[in-house]
Structure formats: C-alpha cells, structure tokens
Design a protein around this motif. Structure first.
Motif, PDB file in Angstrom:
ATOM      1  N   GLY A 131     113.751 151.958  72.867  1.00  0.00           N
ATOM      2  CA  GLY A 131     113.198 150.634  73.577  1.00  0.00           C
ATOM      3  C   GLY A 131     112.385 150.045  72.562  1.00  0.00           C
ATOM      4  N   VAL A 132     111.918 148.856  72.832  1.00  0.00           N
ATOM      5  CA  VAL A 132     110.964 148.067  71.895  1.00  0.00           C
ATOM      6  C   VAL A 132     109.896 148.869  71.474  1.00  0.00           C
ATOM      7  CG1 VAL A 132     109.678 145.913  71.766  1.00  0.00           C
ATOM      8  CG2 VAL A 132     111.687 145.860  73.076  1.00  0.00           C
ATOM      9  N   PRO A 133     109.416 148.954  70.132  1.00  0.00           N
ATOM     10  CA  PRO A 133     108.313 149.530  69.707  1.00  0.00           C
ATOM     11  C   PRO A 133     107.031 149.221  70.300  1.00  0.00           C
ATOM     12  CG  PRO A 133     109.562 148.931  67.920  1.00  0.00           C
ATOM     13  CD  PRO A 133     110.103 148.101  69.242  1.00  0.00           C
ATOM     14  N   LYS A 134     106.088 149.810  70.652  1.00  0.00           N
ATOM     15  CA  LYS A 134     104.836 149.515  71.384  1.00  0.00           C
ATOM     16  C   LYS A 134     104.138 148.365  70.535  1.00  0.00           C
ATOM     17  CE  LYS A 134     101.006 151.493  70.183  1.00  0.00           C
ATOM     18  NZ  LYS A 134      99.814 152.235  70.132  1.00  0.00           N
ATOM     19  N   ASN A 135     103.893 148.292  69.330  1.00  0.00           N
ATOM     20  CA  ASN A 135     103.046 147.368  68.431  1.00  0.00           C
ATOM     21  C   ASN A 135     103.790 146.088  69.037  1.00  0.00           C
ATOM     22  OD1 ASN A 135     101.426 149.225  67.494  1.00  0.00           O
ATOM     23  ND2 ASN A 135     102.981 149.804  66.151  1.00  0.00           N
ATOM     24  N   ILE A 136     105.080 145.862  69.244  1.00  0.00           N
ATOM     25  CA  ILE A 136     105.548 144.616  69.526  1.00  0.00           C
ATOM     26  C   ILE A 136     105.133 144.160  70.815  1.00  0.00           C
ATOM     27  CG2 ILE A 136     107.691 143.211  69.834  1.00  0.00           C
ATOM     28  CD1 ILE A 136     106.919 144.101  66.752  1.00  0.00           C
ATOM     29  N   ILE A 137     105.301 145.186  71.834  1.00  0.00           N
ATOM     30  CA  ILE A 137     104.605 144.876  72.981  1.00  0.00           C
ATOM     31  C   ILE A 137     103.291 144.458  73.143  1.00  0.00           C
ATOM     32  CG2 ILE A 137     104.376 145.855  75.615  1.00  0.00           C
ATOM     33  CD1 ILE A 137     107.095 147.432  74.835  1.00  0.00           C
ATOM     34  N   LEU A 138     102.381 145.307  72.344  1.00  0.00           N
ATOM     35  CA  LEU A 138     101.074 144.936  72.232  1.00  0.00           C
ATOM     36  C   LEU A 138     101.022 143.603  71.575  1.00  0.00           C
ATOM     37  CD1 LEU A 138      99.490 148.260  71.193  1.00  0.00           C
ATOM     38  CD2 LEU A 138      99.243 147.112  73.303  1.00  0.00           C
ATOM     39  N   ARG A 139     101.697 143.086  70.814  1.00  0.00           N
ATOM     40  CA  ARG A 139     101.619 141.758  70.243  1.00  0.00           C
ATOM     41  C   ARG A 139     101.979 140.564  71.313  1.00  0.00           C
ATOM     42  NH1 ARG A 139     101.087 137.319  69.465  1.00  0.00           N
ATOM     43  NH2 ARG A 139     101.631 136.030  67.703  1.00  0.00           N
ATOM     44  N   SER A 140     102.952 140.950  71.911  1.00  0.00           N
ATOM     45  CA  SER A 140     103.065 139.862  73.093  1.00  0.00           C
ATOM     46  C   SER A 140     102.066 139.815  74.013  1.00  0.00           C
ATOM     47  CB  SER A 140     104.526 140.541  73.995  1.00  0.00           C
ATOM     48  OG  SER A 140     104.133 141.750  75.011  1.00  0.00           O
ATOM     49  N   ASN A 146      96.419 134.647  81.043  1.00  0.00           N
ATOM     50  CA  ASN A 146      95.405 135.269  82.393  1.00  0.00           C
ATOM     51  C   ASN A 146      95.784 136.696  82.768  1.00  0.00           C
ATOM     52  OD1 ASN A 146      97.735 135.352  84.438  1.00  0.00           O
ATOM     53  ND2 ASN A 146      97.538 133.187  84.215  1.00  0.00           N
ATOM     54  N   ILE A 147      95.072 137.445  83.520  1.00  0.00           N
ATOM     55  CA  ILE A 147      95.279 138.790  83.806  1.00  0.00           C
ATOM     56  C   ILE A 147      96.616 139.171  84.179  1.00  0.00           C
ATOM     57  CG2 ILE A 147      94.600 140.886  85.264  1.00  0.00           C
ATOM     58  CD1 ILE A 147      92.592 140.413  82.657  1.00  0.00           C
ATOM     59  N   LYS A 148      97.263 138.353  85.187  1.00  0.00           N
ATOM     60  CA  LYS A 148      98.524 138.517  85.862  1.00  0.00           C
ATOM     61  C   LYS A 148      99.557 138.617  84.762  1.00  0.00           C
ATOM     62  CE  LYS A 148      99.686 138.533  90.092  1.00  0.00           C
ATOM     63  NZ  LYS A 148      99.791 139.650  90.970  1.00  0.00           N
ATOM     64  N   GLU A 149      99.516 137.531  83.776  1.00  0.00           N
ATOM     65  CA  GLU A 149     100.522 137.400  82.760  1.00  0.00           C
ATOM     66  C   GLU A 149     100.290 138.788  81.814  1.00  0.00           C
ATOM     67  OE1 GLU A 149     101.299 134.160  79.489  1.00  0.00           O
ATOM     68  OE2 GLU A 149     101.098 133.289  81.410  1.00  0.00           O
ATOM     69  N   PHE A 150      99.074 139.123  81.471  1.00  0.00           N
ATOM     70  CA  PHE A 150      98.868 140.097  80.675  1.00  0.00           C
ATOM     71  C   PHE A 150      99.621 141.317  81.353  1.00  0.00           C
ATOM     72  CE2 PHE A 150      96.753 144.211  80.192  1.00  0.00           C
ATOM     73  CZ  PHE A 150      96.696 144.126  78.655  1.00  0.00           C
ATOM     74  N   GLU A 151      99.412 141.651  82.777  1.00  0.00           N
ATOM     75  CA  GLU A 151      99.984 142.526  83.275  1.00  0.00           C
ATOM     76  C   GLU A 151     101.752 142.830  83.196  1.00  0.00           C
ATOM     77  OE1 GLU A 151      97.723 144.302  87.295  1.00  0.00           O
ATOM     78  OE2 GLU A 151      97.891 141.999  87.034  1.00  0.00           O
ATOM     79  N   LYS A 152     102.140 141.414  83.045  1.00  0.00           N
ATOM     80  CA  LYS A 152     103.658 141.198  83.154  1.00  0.00           C
ATOM     81  C   LYS A 152     104.011 141.967  81.587  1.00  0.00           C
ATOM     82  CE  LYS A 152     106.313 137.578  81.496  1.00  0.00           C
ATOM     83  NZ  LYS A 152     106.663 136.440  81.317  1.00  0.00           N
ATOM     84  N   TRP A 153     103.181 141.395  80.698  1.00  0.00           N
ATOM     85  CA  TRP A 153     103.408 141.966  79.257  1.00  0.00           C
ATOM     86  C   TRP A 153     103.308 143.467  79.128  1.00  0.00           C
ATOM     87  CZ3 TRP A 153     107.115 139.108  77.313  1.00  0.00           C
ATOM     88  CH2 TRP A 153     107.057 137.923  77.361  1.00  0.00           C
ATOM     89  N   ALA A 154     102.125 143.752  79.641  1.00  0.00           N
ATOM     90  CA  ALA A 154     101.833 145.190  79.554  1.00  0.00           C
ATOM     91  C   ALA A 154     103.023 146.259  80.186  1.00  0.00           C
ATOM     92  CB  ALA A 154     100.774 145.480  80.366  1.00  0.00           C
ATOM     93  N   THR A 155     103.737 145.700  81.308  1.00  0.00           N
ATOM     94  CA  THR A 155     104.583 146.684  81.770  1.00  0.00           C
ATOM     95  C   THR A 155     106.076 146.484  81.472  1.00  0.00           C
ATOM     96  OG1 THR A 155     104.752 145.101  83.775  1.00  0.00           O
ATOM     97  CG2 THR A 155     103.230 146.649  83.899  1.00  0.00           C
ATOM     98  N   PHE A 156     106.346 145.476  80.507  1.00  0.00           N
ATOM     99  CA  PHE A 156     107.536 145.347  79.724  1.00  0.00           C
ATOM    100  C   PHE A 156     108.329 146.419  79.405  1.00  0.00           C
ATOM    101  CE2 PHE A 156     110.621 144.902  75.999  1.00  0.00           C
ATOM    102  CZ  PHE A 156     111.079 143.782  76.505  1.00  0.00           C
ATOM    103  N   GLN A 157     109.707 146.436  79.839  1.00  0.00           N
ATOM    104  CA  GLN A 157     110.602 147.210  79.670  1.00  0.00           C
ATOM    105  C   GLN A 157     111.810 146.787  79.101  1.00  0.00           C
ATOM    106  OE1 GLN A 157     110.277 150.688  79.905  1.00  0.00           O
ATOM    107  NE2 GLN A 157     108.482 150.478  81.044  1.00  0.00           N
ATOM    108  N   PRO A 158     112.754 147.234  78.012  1.00  0.00           N
ATOM    109  CA  PRO A 158     112.565 148.788  77.750  1.00  0.00           C
ATOM    110  C   PRO A 158     111.508 148.789  76.515  1.00  0.00           C
ATOM    111  CG  PRO A 158     114.618 147.753  76.696  1.00  0.00           C
ATOM    112  CD  PRO A 158     113.923 146.637  77.593  1.00  0.00           C
TER     113      PRO A 158
END
Length: 178
Positions: A131-140, A146-158
């Motif tokens: 899957g995508v490396p954690k550091n890239i997801i953290l960058r996103s 807002n918090i709702k958008e944060f949750e979207k990126w924090a739950t990104f898969q794969p």
C-alpha cells in the motif's frame, strides 16, 4: 522482497494515488543529491521494519485555555538528530509547519496547517502490507480544511502500515482515527 522492489512498488503506488507528492519526492531527491530510490526507501522504513514495537504516543484534551494536542516523538534511539522543522507554502495546497524525519515529506510526525488543523501520526507497526507508505498519507492529511476532510485522508486505503492519527481544530474539535 528486495529493497529495489519495495522502492519501485512505493513509487508506483504514490504515482497512482498521490502524483503531486511524487513530484515533491523528486524535488527532495534532486535537492539532496540522494537517488529517488533511496528517498523512497527512507519513507518506507516502517514497512520494511514490520513487527517492531510501537513507539510514539499522542493525546488531546480540552484544558482551561483550549485544546491541547501532545505528542512524544519516540522512534529509535539515534534518530533525534534526524528530525527537522519545515515551514512550507507550496504553490498549490495548504501552507503548514511540521516536524519531520530526514528523507520524508512534511507531516511525517506532527503538523499544523493554515486551516487550523493540528495533527500527529503514530505508527502501528504490526500488519504492514502492500500500500501507499504512511508518510505519504500523513502528507495528504496536511491538506485537510476541516476535521471531516482530515478523517477522509486519515482512513485512506490502500495503506502500507496501520497508523493512528489524532487531530484538533481551531474550534476545539478532537478526532482520533486508527
């Protein structure tokens, strides 16, 4: 799986899901004179080290003067001198300040963006997968308005490594996503 294969797989996944961050990684590689393959491996270290003990802790609470977000950066001994503070205003996307590891993009530890979203990311090292490396997801997550958008990126898969992210916003909302 070999290290060159891990780097190639990371590059393919990043170019598929987050091509703008592959551009940032190429800039990091060019600016540091470190080959992109090595930069990709630095950002995939936790995938490679699957099974090591979890380290960092994050907490948030509402105190008398507002919301407090705390984080201890408790990775391996010897990494203390491999952290840097980045203040960035990208051509596109949110301006931010973050604490990061050398060889990683902004957001690899803690960050605060121009929308008032502060967050941290903690690795949960058991369970690495393709899957995508954690550091890239953290960058996103830096891009969250807002918090709702944060949750979207924090739950990104794969995703390659399970992660716990906690964020607070300027209104005092707290979210914890694992």
């Amino acid at each position: 799986i070999s290290l060159p294969d891990i780097a190639a797989r990371s590059e393919k996944l990043i170019s598929t899901y987050f091509p703008e961050y592959l551009d940032e990684l190429n800039g990091l590689a060019a600016g540091s004179a470190i080959p992109l393959e090595d930069i990709l491996l630095l950002g995939s270290e936790e995938t490679i080290r699957n099974g090591f003990a979890n380290q960092c802790t994050t907490f948030a609470y509402t105190g008398t003067q507002g919301v407090i977000l705390g984080h201890n950066e408790d990775w391996e001994t010897g990494y203390e001198d491999k952290l840097y503070v980045l203040k960035a205003r990208p051509r596109e996307g949110a301006a931010f300040i973050s604490l990061d590891y050398l060889g990683c993009l902004g957001g690899s530890s803690v960050a605060l963006n121009e929308y008032g979203i502060a967050f941290s990311g903690n690795s949960l090292l058991d369970g690495a997968q393709q899957g995508v490396p954690k550091n890239i997801i953290l960058r996103s997550q830096i891009e969250a308005k807002n918090i709702k958008e944060f949750e979207k990126w924090a739950t990104f898969q794969p995703r390659a490594v399970p992660n716990h992210s906690m964020a607070v916003d300027a209104k005092g909302e707290i979210v914890s996503v694992e």
